[in-house]
Design a protein around this motif. Structure first.
Motif, PDB file in Angstrom:
ATOM      1  N   TYR A  11       0.824  -1.218   0.000  1.00  0.00           N
ATOM      2  CA  TYR A  11       0.000   0.000   0.000  1.00  0.00           C
ATOM      3  C   TYR A  11       0.857   1.266   0.000  1.00  0.00           C
ATOM      4  O   TYR A  11       1.892   1.322   0.658  1.00  0.00           O
ATOM      5  N   CYS A  12       0.377   2.292  -0.696  1.00  0.00           N
ATOM      6  CA  CYS A  12       0.989   3.623  -0.566  1.00  0.00           C
ATOM      7  C   CYS A  12       0.472   4.242   0.735  1.00  0.00           C
ATOM      8  O   CYS A  12      -0.448   3.708   1.370  1.00  0.00           O
ATOM      9  N   SER A  13       1.031   5.383   1.107  1.00  0.00           N
ATOM     10  CA  SER A  13       0.648   5.991   2.391  1.00  0.00           C
ATOM     11  C   SER A  13      -0.837   6.365   2.421  1.00  0.00           C
ATOM     12  O   SER A  13      -1.509   6.206   3.445  1.00  0.00           O
ATOM     13  N   GLY A  14      -1.379   6.826   1.272  1.00  0.00           N
ATOM     14  CA  GLY A  14      -2.788   7.254   1.244  1.00  0.00           C
ATOM     15  C   GLY A  14      -3.740   6.086   1.445  1.00  0.00           C
ATOM     16  O   GLY A  14      -4.729   6.181   2.187  1.00  0.00           O
ATOM     17  N   VAL A  15      -3.444   4.966   0.805  1.00  0.00           N
ATOM     18  CA  VAL A  15      -4.304   3.783   0.920  1.00  0.00           C
ATOM     19  C   VAL A  15      -4.191   3.194   2.321  1.00  0.00           C
ATOM     20  O   VAL A  15      -5.188   2.819   2.955  1.00  0.00           O
ATOM     21  N   THR A 104      -9.707  11.096   2.584  1.00  0.00           N
ATOM     22  CA  THR A 104      -9.132  11.716   1.376  1.00  0.00           C
ATOM     23  C   THR A 104      -7.618  11.853   1.522  1.00  0.00           C
ATOM     24  O   THR A 104      -7.125  12.404   2.512  1.00  0.00           O
ATOM     25  N   CYS A 105      -6.888  11.346   0.528  1.00  0.00           N
ATOM     26  CA  CYS A 105      -5.420  11.385   0.576  1.00  0.00           C
ATOM     27  C   CYS A 105      -4.923  12.837   0.558  1.00  0.00           C
ATOM     28  O   CYS A 105      -5.456  13.672  -0.185  1.00  0.00           O
ATOM     29  N   PRO A 106      -3.885  13.154   1.331  1.00  0.00           N
ATOM     30  CA  PRO A 106      -3.365  14.531   1.348  1.00  0.00           C
ATOM     31  C   PRO A 106      -2.964  15.040  -0.042  1.00  0.00           C
ATOM     32  O   PRO A 106      -3.089  16.234  -0.324  1.00  0.00           O
ATOM     33  N   PHE A 107      -2.509  14.146  -0.931  1.00  0.00           N
ATOM     34  CA  PHE A 107      -2.093  14.604  -2.270  1.00  0.00           C
ATOM     35  C   PHE A 107      -3.304  14.995  -3.116  1.00  0.00           C
ATOM     36  O   PHE A 107      -3.244  15.923  -3.917  1.00  0.00           O
ATOM     37  N   VAL A 108      -4.408  14.287  -2.905  1.00  0.00           N
ATOM     38  CA  VAL A 108      -5.649  14.638  -3.604  1.00  0.00           C
ATOM     39  C   VAL A 108      -6.155  15.981  -3.067  1.00  0.00           C
ATOM     40  O   VAL A 108      -6.572  16.860  -3.820  1.00  0.00           O
ATOM     41  N   GLN A 166      -4.644  14.425 -12.585  1.00  0.00           N
ATOM     42  CA  GLN A 166      -5.007  13.372 -11.631  1.00  0.00           C
ATOM     43  C   GLN A 166      -3.728  12.708 -11.097  1.00  0.00           C
ATOM     44  O   GLN A 166      -2.758  12.534 -11.845  1.00  0.00           O
ATOM     45  N   THR A 167      -3.749  12.307  -9.830  1.00  0.00           N
ATOM     46  CA  THR A 167      -2.520  11.818  -9.180  1.00  0.00           C
ATOM     47  C   THR A 167      -1.979  10.511  -9.750  1.00  0.00           C
ATOM     48  O   THR A 167      -0.797  10.229  -9.609  1.00  0.00           O
ATOM     49  N   THR A 168      -2.842   9.695 -10.372  1.00  0.00           N
ATOM     50  CA  THR A 168      -2.390   8.350 -10.768  1.00  0.00           C
ATOM     51  C   THR A 168      -2.163   8.187 -12.270  1.00  0.00           C
ATOM     52  O   THR A 168      -2.029   7.066 -12.751  1.00  0.00           O
ATOM     53  N   ARG A 194       0.852  14.051 -10.708  1.00  0.00           N
ATOM     54  CA  ARG A 194       1.078  12.737 -10.118  1.00  0.00           C
ATOM     55  C   ARG A 194       1.669  12.860  -8.714  1.00  0.00           C
ATOM     56  O   ARG A 194       2.500  13.726  -8.450  1.00  0.00           O
ATOM     57  N   CYS A 195       1.237  11.959  -7.824  1.00  0.00           N
ATOM     58  CA  CYS A 195       1.752  11.987  -6.456  1.00  0.00           C
ATOM     59  C   CYS A 195       3.085  11.240  -6.404  1.00  0.00           C
ATOM     60  O   CYS A 195       3.460  10.548  -7.354  1.00  0.00           O
ATOM     61  N   TYR A 196       3.776  11.326  -5.260  1.00  0.00           N
ATOM     62  CA  TYR A 196       5.098  10.688  -5.138  1.00  0.00           C
ATOM     63  C   TYR A 196       4.991   9.173  -5.338  1.00  0.00           C
ATOM     64  O   TYR A 196       5.867   8.552  -5.935  1.00  0.00           O
TER      65      TYR A 196
HETATM   66  S1  SF4 Z   1      -2.819  10.071  -4.343  1.00  0.00           S
HETATM   67 FE1  SF4 Z   1      -1.016   8.745  -4.417  1.00  0.00          FE
HETATM   68  S2  SF4 Z   1      -0.437   8.435  -2.250  1.00  0.00           S
HETATM   69 FE2  SF4 Z   1      -2.568   9.172  -2.316  1.00  0.00          FE
HETATM   70  S3  SF4 Z   1      -3.878   7.345  -2.348  1.00  0.00           S
HETATM   71 FE3  SF4 Z   1      -3.588   7.955  -4.478  1.00  0.00          FE
HETATM   72  S4  SF4 Z   1      -1.788   6.753  -5.146  1.00  0.00           S
HETATM   73 FE4  SF4 Z   1      -1.789   6.708  -2.897  1.00  0.00          FE
END
Ligand code: SF4
Length: 293
Positions: A11-15, A104-108, A166-168, A194-196
């Motif tokens: 998992y990434c940090s957001g998930v 909600t993910c911080p990057f979103v 979009q981040t992905t 895109r997120c990290y």
């Molecule tokens: S924006 Fe990136 S870090 Fe956040 S949930 Fe989506 S893939 Fe994971």
């Protein structure tokens, strides 16, 4: 079989944070109904373990989520997904007397916060993806560029727009969109995208796929970031997207000596380790197949 582990995996940090929050919602009041609005993560195995905890999924592909919120019993808990949601739903939930857990993910959130400040604005995303739908609901002044087809109302945008993606999405999708948009709007500037987690995994799979006979990406077909990883790997040779060990076992892997093993950002680590152990236990291939490049 030689297995090249593509890191990061799991998992990434957001998930990870979204799943922990959903579990917390259940733990805090065990007798209360807890509803997950939309898929908190795009992975059937992760959803199955949440369902096993007694959490109920409201699937946006099957029900109108706004109507679903209005129909929830007062006093129950509602978990918003990592992909974001229309902010008007916060008020709906409050009026219904629901306890809200917002994953909600911080990057979103960062993309949305910036989008609210910028006008004119074009958002580059995929239609029907929760993140894109939420962004456009929360930034109604934004014009839309469909990263899959180049369609959307973006050509009607006045002036010199800012761009947010979009981040992905993949690097190529963002690059192609930017190129097409700047051909019409020379002053357009990409501010965020895109997120990290997406960047790191896409970079890592590119390197690993170059150096392997084939690539397996573990993830759901409903996961945009997993599909992108598989598409990137496909430009270097055979690549497969599999949900779990059962699907990997059905692959025609004879003839490969070295396989790169990657995972999407919503794939449980346990699945990754199961597949790693299975592939490592396979005998080395007697012959080497050359990749079509
Ligand atoms: S924006 Fe990136 S870090 Fe956040 S949930 Fe989506 S893939 Fe994971």
């Amino acid at each position: 079989m030689e297995v090249l582990l593509v890191s990061p995996f799991g998992y990434c940090s957001g998930v990870s944070a979204a799943l922990s929050l959903a579990e917390k919602a259940k733990r805090e009041a065990p007798g209360r109904e807890v509803y997950l609005l939309g898929c908190p993560v795009h992975n059937e195995l992760a959803i199955k373990s949440l369902s096993a905890l007694g959490l109920r999924l409201l699937d946006g592909r099957k029900v109108d989520l706004e109507k679903a919120i209005l129909a929830l019993p007062s006093g129950s808990a509602l978990v918003f997904s990592a992909h974001g949601h229309p902010r008007a739903w916060d008020d709906l939930a409050q009026r219904k007397g629901l306890s809200v857990y917002d994953a909600t993910c911080p990057f979103v959130r960062q993309n949305e916060a910036l989008g609210k400040e910028k006008n004119p604005l074009i958002y580059i995303g995929l239609p029907s993806h929760e993140e894109a739908e939420a962004f456009l609901a929360n930034c109604p002044h934004a014009y839309f560029y469909d990263a899959a087809s180049g369609d959307g109302d973006w050509r009607q945008c006045p002036g010199s727009p800012s761009l947010i993606a979009q981040t992905t999405l993949s690097e190529e999708e963002v690059h192609d969109a930017e190129e097409e948009i700047t051909a019409s709007f020379p002053g357009a500037v990409l501010l965020k995208g895109r997120c990290y987690a997406t960047k790191e995994r896409q970079k890592a799979i590119r390197e690993a796929a170059k150096d392997s006979d084939a690539t397996i990406v573990l993830g759901s077909k409903s996961s945009n970031n997993s599909r992108k990883l598989q598409e990137i790997a496909a430009s270097f040779g055979p690549s497969y997207l599999c949900l779990d060990l059962g699907e990997v076992k059905a692959l025609p892997l004879e003839g490969y000596r070295k396989i790169a093993l990657a995972s999407g950002a919503s794939t449980p680590r346990e699945v990754y380790f199961q597949v790693r152990d299975y592939l490592s236990s396979l005998p080395p291939s007697p012959r080497m197949l050359f990749k079509a490049r």
